[in-house]
Motif scaffolding. Structure first.
Motif, PDB file in Angstrom:
ATOM      1  N   HIS A   1      10.643   9.308 -19.815  1.00 58.47           N
ATOM      2  CA  HIS A   1      10.140   8.862 -21.108  1.00 58.47           C
ATOM      3  C   HIS A   1       8.713   8.373 -20.896  1.00 58.47           C
ATOM      4  CE1 HIS A   1      10.536   7.465 -25.224  1.00 58.47           C
ATOM      5  NE2 HIS A   1       9.826   6.419 -24.858  1.00 58.47           N
ATOM      6  N   TYR A   2       7.800   8.910 -21.670  1.00 58.83           N
ATOM      7  CA  TYR A   2       6.395   8.505 -21.527  1.00 58.83           C
ATOM      8  C   TYR A   2       5.948   7.766 -22.773  1.00 58.83           C
ATOM      9  CZ  TYR A   2       5.609  12.590 -24.486  1.00 58.83           C
ATOM     10  OH  TYR A   2       5.661  13.489 -25.506  1.00 58.83           O
ATOM     11  N   LYS A   3       4.967   6.913 -22.605  1.00 61.97           N
ATOM     12  CA  LYS A   3       4.346   6.224 -23.728  1.00 61.97           C
ATOM     13  C   LYS A   3       2.872   6.093 -23.401  1.00 61.97           C
ATOM     14  CE  LYS A   3       4.867   2.443 -26.904  1.00 61.97           C
ATOM     15  NZ  LYS A   3       5.763   1.388 -27.377  1.00 61.97           N
TER      16      LYS A   3
ATOM     17  N   GLU B   1       4.786   8.512 -27.908  1.00 55.16           N
ATOM     18  CA  GLU B   1       5.769   8.496 -26.831  1.00 55.16           C
ATOM     19  C   GLU B   1       6.789   9.594 -27.033  1.00 55.16           C
ATOM     20  OE1 GLU B   1       8.697   5.175 -26.804  1.00 55.16           O
ATOM     21  OE2 GLU B   1       7.559   4.430 -28.518  1.00 55.16           O
TER      22      GLU B   1
ATOM     23  N   TYR C   1       5.984   6.290 -14.734  1.00 57.70           N
ATOM     24  CA  TYR C   1       6.909   5.908 -15.806  1.00 57.70           C
ATOM     25  C   TYR C   1       8.232   5.458 -15.181  1.00 57.70           C
ATOM     26  CZ  TYR C   1       3.519   8.674 -18.405  1.00 57.70           C
ATOM     27  OH  TYR C   1       2.363   9.172 -18.930  1.00 57.70           O
TER      28      TYR C   1
END
Length: 140
Positions: free
Chosen positions: A58-60, A66, A137
């Motif tokens: 999961h990226y933001k 995101e 992450y």
């Protein structure tokens, strides 16, 4: 609101590979499937209609955007085979020097066929990408 198009699906990876027109590309796709599965330890999953992905993170971004994406993946496209590795790590560029015949796009590495590349460097790129993304992450 931006909606991510590439989401993990329940579509069959094998059915997707079998739908690839070129017999040579199908053969390469199965070879890549074996290499990515063995190297990552993850089961292959379809992401969107045409990306075979392994693992997920999961990226933001600072912008607030995101989403989820595969750690690594590939797609046997009509013109070339797209390989998906993390960008932003200098080790990637060093590994690509010894990778074999390829071109790069913004985030993808493109190859014509598996025979053009060094599979040991492919495995190193896969491992480097996963390590980099897990460090960048860590919460997934």
């Amino acid at each position: 609101m931006y909606k991510l198009k590439t989401k993990e699906t329940d579509n069959s990876v094998i059915e997707f590979i079998e739908s690839v027109d070129s017999p040579k590309k199908r053969e390469d796709a199965y070879q890549l499937l074996d290499i990515f599965t063995e190297t990552t330890g993850y089961k292959a999953k379809m992401w969107g209609p045409s990306i075979i992905g392994f693992g997920a993170y999961h990226y933001k971004y600072d912008s607030g955007h995101e989403g989820d994406a595969p750690l690594v993946g590939f797609s046997p496209r009509k013109a070339k085979i797209s390989l998906y590795f993390a960008t932003g790590d200098t080790e990637r560029e060093n590994l690509l020097k010894d990778f074999g015949k390829h071109t790069t796009g913004k985030a993808c590495v493109y190859i014509n066929k598996v025979a053009d590349i060094h599979t040991d460097v492919l495995q190193a790129l896969i491992n480097q990408s996963i390590r980099f993304l897990k460090e960048t992450y860590p919460n997934h």
